[in-house]
Scaffold this motif. Structure first.
Motif, short mmCIF file in Angstrom:
data_model
loop_
_atom_site.label_atom_id
_atom_site.label_comp_id
_atom_site.label_asym_id
_atom_site.label_seq_id
_atom_site.Cartn_x
_atom_site.Cartn_y
_atom_site.Cartn_z
N PRO A 31 -4.34 13.39 -2.10
CA PRO A 31 -5.45 13.96 -2.89
C PRO A 31 -5.01 14.89 -4.00
N ASP A 32 -3.85 15.49 -3.88
CA ASP A 32 -3.39 16.46 -4.88
C ASP A 32 -2.44 15.86 -5.91
N PHE A 33 -2.22 14.55 -5.82
CA PHE A 33 -1.27 13.93 -6.74
C PHE A 33 -2.03 13.32 -7.91
N SER A 34 -1.79 13.87 -9.08
CA SER A 34 -2.46 13.38 -10.29
C SER A 34 -1.46 13.38 -11.44
N ALA A 35 -1.38 12.28 -12.14
CA ALA A 35 -0.44 12.18 -13.26
C ALA A 35 -1.00 11.26 -14.32
N GLN A 36 -1.06 11.77 -15.52
CA GLN A 36 -1.51 10.98 -16.65
C GLN A 36 -0.93 11.57 -17.92
N ALA A 81 -4.79 9.03 -4.66
CA ALA A 81 -5.64 9.98 -3.93
C ALA A 81 -6.41 9.27 -2.83
N GLU A 82 -6.89 8.08 -3.11
CA GLU A 82 -7.63 7.30 -2.10
C GLU A 82 -6.74 6.92 -0.93
N GLN A 83 -5.44 6.88 -1.17
CA GLN A 83 -4.51 6.43 -0.14
C GLN A 83 -3.78 7.58 0.55
N GLY A 84 -4.31 8.79 0.39
CA GLY A 84 -3.76 9.89 1.16
C GLY A 84 -3.04 10.97 0.39
N THR A 137 0.85 -1.20 0.00
CA THR A 137 0.00 0.00 0.00
C THR A 137 0.88 1.24 0.00
N LEU A 138 0.31 2.38 -0.35
CA LEU A 138 1.08 3.62 -0.40
C LEU A 138 1.63 4.02 0.98
N ILE A 166 1.16 -0.37 -6.57
CA ILE A 166 0.94 0.32 -5.30
C ILE A 166 -0.30 1.21 -5.40
N GLY A 167 -0.45 1.88 -6.54
CA GLY A 167 -1.60 2.78 -6.71
C GLY A 167 -1.62 3.39 -8.09
N VAL A 168 -2.78 3.90 -8.46
CA VAL A 168 -2.97 4.53 -9.76
C VAL A 168 -2.97 6.05 -9.57
N ALA A 169 -2.19 6.73 -10.39
CA ALA A 169 -2.06 8.19 -10.23
C ALA A 169 -3.06 8.94 -11.09
N SER A 170 -4.32 8.55 -11.02
CA SER A 170 -5.38 9.24 -11.76
C SER A 170 -6.58 9.45 -10.85
N ALA A 171 -7.57 10.18 -11.35
CA ALA A 171 -8.72 10.52 -10.52
C ALA A 171 -9.62 9.32 -10.25
#
Length: 365
Positions: free
Chosen positions: A285-290, A280-283, A179-180, A262-267
């Protein structure tokens, strides 16, 4: 036409009488003034007629569009993710418009040769660019508009942003964290010992990892490769420990069990990885990359042509067939107007420019 005949009579009358047809010492000046007015009016009338004719021709051309095949240019070799998406769209767009859409590959110079070709093309809607706009934004910042031969936000008119290629944080099987929060704890416990791979300096994998490093204040080491495949090979063997991989690369290798997400960097979560939560679900919220994919036209392409293409693409993005084909590539379909696409493109450029400056990333051939 009556106006033109009236002006002719007035001008002939003034010419025949000369200054004798007017009383007073200012007669010659008044006559010259009237002649200037007549000539100006005649020119305005002619320009109005030409303008009306041009508008009529433009309207007819737009109404008939498209009346011949359209070329969709890809600046990369056949078989890559951009090429596959272009061929999906080319087939569907051609069927919807009733015209053939030919996908033409013009690889070279990191995709820039294809972009240069479309920039120089006739702005009539018959030559379009299938663009990985995020990649173009990165290379444009790192090399400069003069070096790449175009300005992404000035030389092109966005028809639509058609797809979003999410980035997935993956770790080697040698990393215990799943997990993140656990992964971040590992990174902070072992500063400088965790290495991440990318498909090269200044690529999306590199810049996203640097954004992660800066935002989370972790000490990780960059190991650039010549492509995503060799980077993934070393990740699977444990030579490096983490990577921000594009969805297709992650999806192709997670089933081996040698890497895990570990996680997906999208909304939103990926339909193909429904059990993997977003960052974002793992803490974060402002991290977005695509990585965004868009269809671009030369800057001077008529609005009516762009609007027709956009409306057609918008409908296609809602069809089950396109959604299914995009999902196989790990691409999420997008729907937007040309104005929304332009704003998103400008925001994407500004976002990655900021990260590149903050991380001190420079171009390395």
């Amino acid at each position: 036409m009556k106006t033109c005949r009236w002006m002719d009579r007035l001008e002939r009358s003034g010419s025949a009488k000369g200054s004798e047809g007017f009383e007073g010492r200012g007669a010659p000046k008044r006559l010259a003034g009237i002649r200037r007015v007549v000539r100006a009016a005649r020119g305005l009338a002619a320009r109005s007629l030409l303008g009306a004719a041009a508008l009529g021709m433009a309207g007819a051309a737009s109404a008939a569009y498209p009346d011949r095949p359209i070329t969709l240019v890809v600046g990369y070799a056949p078989g890559g993710a951009v090429d596959v998406v272009a061929r999906i769209l080319g087939r569907e767009l051609g069927e919807a418009l009733g015209q053939t859409v030919v996908v033409e590959n013009k690889p070279g110079f990191g995709g820039n040769l294809g972009a240069q070709y479309v920039k120089r093309a006739e702005p009539d809607g018959y030559t379009l660019l299938m663009a990985p706009t995020t990649s173009y934004a990165l290379i444009g910042k790192l090399m400069g508009a003069k070096a790449v031969g175009y300005d992404l936000t000035k030389d092109f008119r966005p028809v639509a942003l058609v797809g979003e290629l999410p980035i997935v944080l993956v770790a080697s099987h040698t990393v215990q964290a799943k997990t993140l929060p656990d992964f971040l704890a590992t990174l902070k416990k072992e500063p400088g010992k965790i290495a991440y791979g990318s498909s090269g300096n200044g690529t999306i994998e590199h810049v996203v990892a640097e954004m992660f490093r800066l935002q989370e204040k972790v000490d990780i080491m960059h190991v650039p490769y010549r492509g995503a495949a060799p980077a993934m090979t070393d990740l699977m063997s444990g030579q490096i420990q983490m990577m921000f991989a594009t969805a297709p690369t992650a999806l192709a290798n997670i089933p081996t069990g040698r890497v895990h997400a570990i996680g997906v960097a999208s909304a939103q979560r990926l339909p193909s990885l429904p059990d993997v939560p977003t960052l974002a679900e793992q803490g974060l919220p402002d991290f977005s990359a695509q990585s965004l994919y868009g269809v671009l036209a030369p800057a001077a392409t008529p609005e009516a042509v762009v609007a027709k293409l956009n409306a057609t693409l918008e409908k296609l993005m809602e069809t089950p067939r396109v959604k299914e084909q995009f999902a196989l590539q790990g691409v999420l379909p997008l729907r937007n107007t040309p104005a929304e696409a332009a704003r998103q493109l400008q925001a994407d450029v500004a976002k990655w420019n900021k990260v590149i400056d903050a991380a001190g990333i420079t171009y390395t051939p």
